[in-house]
Enzyme design. Structure first.
Site, PDB file in Angstrom:
ATOM      1  N   TYR A 216      -2.445  -1.101  10.292  1.00  0.00           N
ATOM      2  CA  TYR A 216      -2.330  -1.263   8.844  1.00  0.00           C
ATOM      3  C   TYR A 216      -1.000  -0.687   8.346  1.00  0.00           C
ATOM      4  CZ  TYR A 216      -3.947  -1.289   3.957  1.00  0.00           C
ATOM      5  OH  TYR A 216      -4.094  -1.524   2.605  1.00  0.00           O
TER       6      TYR A 216
ATOM      7  N   SER B 146       0.857  -1.182   0.000  1.00  0.00           N
ATOM      8  CA  SER B 146       0.000   0.000   0.000  1.00  0.00           C
ATOM      9  C   SER B 146       0.888   1.225   0.000  1.00  0.00           C
ATOM     10  CB  SER B 146      -0.873   0.004   1.260  1.00  0.00           C
ATOM     11  OG  SER B 146      -1.539   1.241   1.434  1.00  0.00           O
TER      12      SER B 146
END
Length: 257
Positions: A152, A139
């Protein structure tokens, strides 16, 4: 093209399903994985549409034995797995002081630790055949941080570090490892983030999209899942044989700032 096999985690929905369809179009055998109740039917439909061989495995990313068994069954069926795409992921948005500890453990487990277990399990066969492509869907949050996403961000940063280490260890054996770092893709996971952010900031969801979600991207649009799939296909190809250890942003210019 010689027959090749790809295993994609989280491939019965979202980005993973788009990647699976792209590899199916190229004639790869597919190992599908996902927890959707109709996952087996989704996998069968993709295989039928493209005339490819496939298996579906509902291995739980939090269960290392499930992951090892999935690799063993896939190797028994297809002989070798040429490409591993660690795509499965979950998200939770919360300030660190109220971040649920069980959510932290699940996010680290699914987004990071599962990639380790699968890579470890697949490594001996890739090493023996002197060929392998490991593609980790990280990401933009593997390279930069945002508020309220401590688990995350930690997991995706860790995944990029793991990717670099695997790239170094795989280099003498024809195994490459790369991470793709997308900006926001409009998947069920991101749609949930929009709703969570709306609650956190107490603003409408459309305002979240404009002022929170896409504010850091120069291109004010969601990243097409098809673009991620196309990059996966390139990384799996012979043309990417010397591209390894990279964290490749596909983020609408987010990291250009």
């Amino acid at each position: 093209m010689p027959e090749k096999t790809v295993l994609i985690t989280g491939s019965t929905s979202g980005i993973g399903l788009t990647i699976a369809r792209a590899f199916a179009r190229e004639g790869y055998n597919l190992i599908f994985n996902g927890l959707e109740p109709d996952g087996e039917q989704i996998a069968a439909a993709v295989a039928r549409d493209h005339g490819i061989d496939h298996v579906f495995d509902a291995a739980n990313m939090l269960n290392p034995q499930d992951l090892r068994t999935m690799i063993r069954r896939a190797e028994e069926r297809f002989g070798t797995i040429d490409v591993l795409i660690n795509n499965a992921g979950i998200q939770h948005v919360s300030p660190v002081e109220t971040f649920p500890e069980e959510k932290w453990d699940a996010i680290i487990g699914i987004n990071l630790t599962a990639a380790f277990h699968l890579t470890k399990a697949i490594w001996p066969a890739m090493k023996q055949q002197q060929f392998g492509r490991i593609i980790n869907i990280a990401s933009a949050h593997g390279l930069v941080a945002s508020e309220y996403k401590s688990a995350y961000v930690a997991a995706k940063h860790g995944l990029i570090g793991f990717t670099k280490t695997v790239a170094l260890e795989g280099a003498p054996h024809g195994i490459t490892a790369n991470a793709i770092c997308p900006g926001y893709v409009k998947t069920p996971l991101v749609e949930k983030q929009i709703a969570d952010q709306a609650r956190t900031h107490q603003i409408p969801e459309q305002e979240v999209v404009e002022k929170v979600i896409l504010t850091k991207q120069a291109i004010k649009d969601f990243i097409p899942a098809e673009s991620i799939a196309a990059l996966c296909l390139f990384l799996a190809s012979d043309g990417a044989a010397t591209l390894t250890g990279a964290a490749l942003p596909i983020d609408g210019g987010w990291l250009a700032q």
